[in-house]
Design an enzyme around this catalytic site. Structure first.
Site, mmCIF file in Angstrom:
data_model
loop_
_atom_site.group_PDB
_atom_site.id
_atom_site.type_symbol
_atom_site.label_atom_id
_atom_site.label_comp_id
_atom_site.label_asym_id
_atom_site.label_seq_id
_atom_site.Cartn_x
_atom_site.Cartn_y
_atom_site.Cartn_z
ATOM 1 N N SER A 692 0.837 -1.190 0.000
ATOM 2 C CA SER A 692 0.000 0.000 0.000
ATOM 3 C C SER A 692 0.884 1.257 0.000
ATOM 4 O O SER A 692 1.638 1.487 -0.938
ATOM 5 C CB SER A 692 -0.966 -0.031 1.185
ATOM 6 O OG SER A 692 -1.979 0.939 1.066
ATOM 7 N N ASP A 765 -8.948 -4.664 -5.919
ATOM 8 C CA ASP A 765 -8.516 -3.807 -4.800
ATOM 9 C C ASP A 765 -9.647 -2.853 -4.408
ATOM 10 O O ASP A 765 -10.206 -2.146 -5.237
ATOM 11 C CB ASP A 765 -7.285 -3.000 -5.215
ATOM 12 C CG ASP A 765 -6.561 -2.377 -4.035
ATOM 13 O OD1 ASP A 765 -7.240 -1.881 -3.105
ATOM 14 O OD2 ASP A 765 -5.325 -2.384 -4.029
ATOM 15 N N HIS A 799 -7.564 -5.431 -1.372
ATOM 16 C CA HIS A 799 -6.319 -4.759 -0.980
ATOM 17 C C HIS A 799 -5.417 -5.686 -0.166
ATOM 18 O O HIS A 799 -4.196 -5.652 -0.298
ATOM 19 C CB HIS A 799 -6.660 -3.512 -0.183
ATOM 20 C CG HIS A 799 -5.497 -2.587 0.006
ATOM 21 N ND1 HIS A 799 -4.810 -2.032 -1.042
ATOM 22 C CD2 HIS A 799 -4.888 -2.118 1.133
ATOM 23 C CE1 HIS A 799 -3.835 -1.260 -0.583
ATOM 24 N NE2 HIS A 799 -3.864 -1.295 0.723
#
Length: 830
Positions: A692, A765, A799
């Protein structure tokens, strides 16, 4: 310092992107899609297994999740499912209004739920845990204790949907209360009645029928327009995008409120509606409801749709309207901005039926200079009087803990300064409050903790006070240079003076689960050490005795010999930094020499350099990797520098990100120097990685320094023009800080990335700002400039990666990549 820092251009770059298009995925992929720089594309490859012993650790059954009953008599142990098979993620999923749901069961998508598979109950008298009989292959979610501790409700997944089940704690028997009719699209949809006699549920309306057919050809274009009204919005995922989505949203999110007694006939309450929330009053006489209504929006999630906030009785009759909320698509983008009108509407926990809510006094815009920004209001049943102001707040409301008629604690925060305050208020004499705590909320060393909250028998939690009522009981993390040592203390309500009652012993990490008696001498705790996994125990403070209630084993004994130490070092500008250094089992520096090393990090923004430099050891924590953790690479002969400090500091009102690249590069250089000087790492064999915002960091470090041989960037964002109304801790828009957005974007400097980089991204995601197109376009930019890059798309993954196949393959990719470009790499080319 021998690490090379690439020159940061003094000429700011402005990069314009044209013709961006979303990643199109045709059909359901059954294996990861891999794209290499040497070719236009490759055929999908089969999922690969990581090297031993990683696969064996991944397949180890996880320990049960413990939960203490409200009456403090019973410990529930919930068996947890392991990593899901990819076939589970392949179940149909709808993305509607910011939610992801499974249309089969009208509940959360499988990527957003961790299923439980079994349940055991254990008394605190030392008796063995007793398993509760459930159907073979059972999987369930959302367990909740009844207020009196006599039962546990949960949602059982069945082929046709989610059914409400309940366990009788005394008999240890489970039974089905409803058919598979629970609608959990917008949440669990279940709330116990205060007297524990039944539950309020959101049910699928009778006769709902089939979902709307959205496969028909469109009857016209999709049109959105803005007629001169400013309505900036941050980057949201999974929004409605067409009339078909609107129809599906209304179909799946419409529910019927229903009271389901433990014994008796269910009762429908009122008419069906798009209930985003429904909460019983503490006395059980009223229901606070948030009901979304048209027109729906394509630019904000459902929680910002127009909505009625109303109170009804248990016959469905409306007795009070709290608010008729409009579409809230024009909230300013700074983090301290809020919608106008009533928000955070809730029941006062220590009263029978008193509404509490907050309203902004500054128009919701932090740019407006006013003395008071938020007002907390109360309104008591029968709701026909005028609201009473509990307190006006100079900063943004951040929650409230209720205690008794004359004590509650109201919290405020202000992001720009990282400031928090906590006010003691007297609800029986409202209108003002007194500051009890005033601090920087990032300051770990001086964190006073939070009040201990205890159940009151109606399903609410209240502050625990000392016997004489003059102080409240607090518990906190107890961060020190030597480590976190959780504590229990009292805080005087008049003076704020803190008296410590107990602290975790040296070398142990022990946290409070709950008190068992009024005088606070018998408590349930969760204890772990460097070598002992976390387990639940009964502790008697009067004589020091401890009684083990669980005996969970080490889930990864293969890593028992790994060594760990906190290392500290200094950035060139004097900022104190630290990281946790892990070394493989059996490693001897003198015998084995320097190792290949992976540095895995995640930057953080601060307003105070002294707070940014705080060091907290982890020597009293039991650490084992799980999921796609980089720590698994310890089994492959790599040293790991975990979470090295990467502070981005904006002191005295300056913007941290205006010097992001300089500060990031300096922190990374200091970390590299530190591990090399220790003799455990070879300067020519160091990699950097992150997930991330850590992936964003990784790409920037490869673009702006030559410190690392390679990088691993998972699920990142690389072009900040695609998040133009703010990202991470950046509150300014692209148009307010064009140069900063451009310089922080590694996409701008793709031509400077001359080290190999592995990009991994979940195809679905769901994190704000990290759309898969971020990795797709960054890969295209790198490939276009001749970089060495591998781009892996994980089908169906969000994610964070959930499927066993995806996790195993990710670790295979990481291990293989590091072996090729770090462990077995030759000398650097000049």
């Amino acid at each position: 310092m021998s690490g090379v820092i690439k020159g940061v251009s003094t000429m700011r770059h402005r990069h314009w992107m044209n013709g961006l298009s979303a990643l199109a995925m045709a059909g359901v992929l059954v294996a990861p899609s891999v794209v290499l720089a040497q070719s236009a594309a490759t055929d999908p490859i089969a999922y690969q297994q990581p090297p031993a012993p990683i696969a064996q650790i991944l397949d180890t059954k996880p320990s049960a999740a413990p939960s203490l009953s409200p009456d403090r008599d019973t410990l529930a142990l919930f068996d947890r499912s392991n990593l899901a098979p990819i076939s589970e993620l392949a179940e149909p999923m709808l993305r509607l209004g910011g939610y992801r749901i499974n249309p089969r069961n009208t509940g959360p998508a499988n990527s957003r739920v961790s299923w439980l598979t079994g349940l055991s109950l254990k008394g605190l008298d030392g008796a063995e845990a007793e398993a509760v009989a459930l159907p073979e292959g059972a999987r369930f979610t959302a367990p909740s204790w009844s207020p009196d501790g006599s039962g546990i409700a949960f949602l059982m997944d069945e082929p046709e949907g989610l059914a409400l089940w309940v366990v009788d704690v005394e008999s240890r028997e489970a039974r089905r209360l409803t058919a598979p009719i629970v609608n959990a699209a917008a949440g669990t949809g279940v709330d116990w009645l205060p007297d524990s006699s039944g539950l309020l549920i959101r049910a699928i309306p009778e006769g709902r029928g089939a979902a709307p057919d959205v496969t028909r050809p469109p009857s016209g274009p999709i049109v959105e327009q803005s007629m001169g009204r400013a309505a900036p919005v941050r980057t949201y995922q999974d929004l409605l995008s067409n009339p078909g989505d609107e129809a599906l949203f209304e179909h799946y999110f419409t529910s019927q409120l229903m009271v389901v007694p433990l014994n008796g006939t269910p009762k429908r309450i009122g008419q069906p509606g798009v209930f985003l929330d429904a909460a019983l009053s503490p006395d059980g006489r009223f229901i606070l409801q948030t009901v979304a209504k048209r027109p729906f929006s394509y630019v904000v999630p459902a929680r910002l749709f127009p909505a009625d906030v109303v109170v009804t009785d248990l016959n469905g009759r409306q007795v009070h309207r709290v608010a008729d909320l409009p579409l809230r698509d024009n909230v300013p983008t700074p983090f301290d901005a809020v919608p106008t009108g009533p928000r955070s509407v809730q029941w006062r926990a220590d009263a029978d039926a008193t509404l509490v809510w907050v309203e902004a006094l500054d128009g919701g815009d932090p740019a407006n200079e006013v003395a008071a920004r938020d007002r907390v209001l109360m309104l008591q049943a029968p709701f026909n009087g005028q609201p009473t102001t509990l307190i006006d707040l100079p900063e943004r409301y951040a929650g409230i803990q209720w205690g008794r008629d004359d004590v509650a604690l109201v919290n405020t925060r202000w992001f720009n300064t990282r400031h928090e305050a906590r006010y003691v208020v007297d609800p029986s004499n409202p209108g003002s409050g007194r500051v009890l705590i005033d601090r920087n909320y990032q300051d770990r060393y001086n964190d006073p903790g939070y009040p201990v909250m205890e159940p009151n028998g109606q399903g609410r939690t209240l502050i625990r006070f000392t016997d004489d009522g003059s102080a409240m009981v607090m518990s906190g993390a107890g961060a020190t240079r030597q480590g976190e040592y959780p504590f229990i203390a009292t805080m005087d309500l008049a003076t704020g003076e803190r008296t410590e009652l107990w602290r975790s012993a040296q070398g142990e990490y022990e946290t409070l689960v709950g008190f068992l008696d009024g005088d606070g001498t018998r408590l349930i705790t969760r204890r772990e050490t460097l070598t002992e996994p976390a387990n639940i125990q009964l502790r008697d403070l009067s004589d020091g005795r401890r009684t083990a209630l669980t005996a969970f084993p080490d889930p990864a004994p293969q890593l028992a010999g790994v060594t760990r130490q906190l290392i500290t070092y200094e950035r060139a500008d004097g900022v104190q930094l630290s990281g946790t250094l892990y070394l493989p089992a059996g490693y001897d520096k003198d015998r084995d020499g320097p190792l290949p090393l992976l540095m895995w990090a995640y930057p953080a923004e601060f307003t105070d350099a002294s707070v940014a430099g705080q060091v907290v050891d982890t020597a009293n924590r039991f650490v084992r990797p799980g999921g796609s953790s980089h720590l698994f690479l310890l089994t492959q002969g790599y040293a790991i520098l975990d979470d090295p400090s990467m502070p981005i500091i904006g002191a005295e009102g300056t913007e941290p990100n205006d010097t992001y690249i300089e500060q990031l590069s300096a922190s990374a250089a200091a970390a590299v120097d530190a591990v090399v000087e220790l003799g455990v790492a070879d300067r020519d064999r160091i990699a950097v990685g992150g997930h991330s915002y850590g992936a964003f960091m990784t790409a920037n470090l490869l673009a702006h320094t030559d410190l690392f041989r390679t990088g691993i960037a998972r699920s990142g964002a690389y072009n900040r023009t695609l998040t133009p109304f703010g990202f991470q801790a950046e509150q300014r828009t692209y148009w307010q800080a064009t140069e900063t957005y451009t310089e922080m974007s590694p996409f701008t400097y793709a031509d400077q990335v001359n080290e190999p980089i592995l990009l991994i991204h979940g195809e679905a995601d769901d994190n704000s700002g990290t759309f898969p197109i971020q990795s797709e376009r960054f890969y295209a930019a790198l490939k276009g400039h001749g970089a060495t890059v591998r781009y892996v798309v994980l089908p169906l993954e969000a994610h964070g990666y959930r499927a066993r196949e995806s996790v195993g393959h990710t670790l295979w990719e990481m291990s293989r990549w590091l072996d090729q470009y770090v462990k077995n790499a030759g000398p650097r080319e000049d």
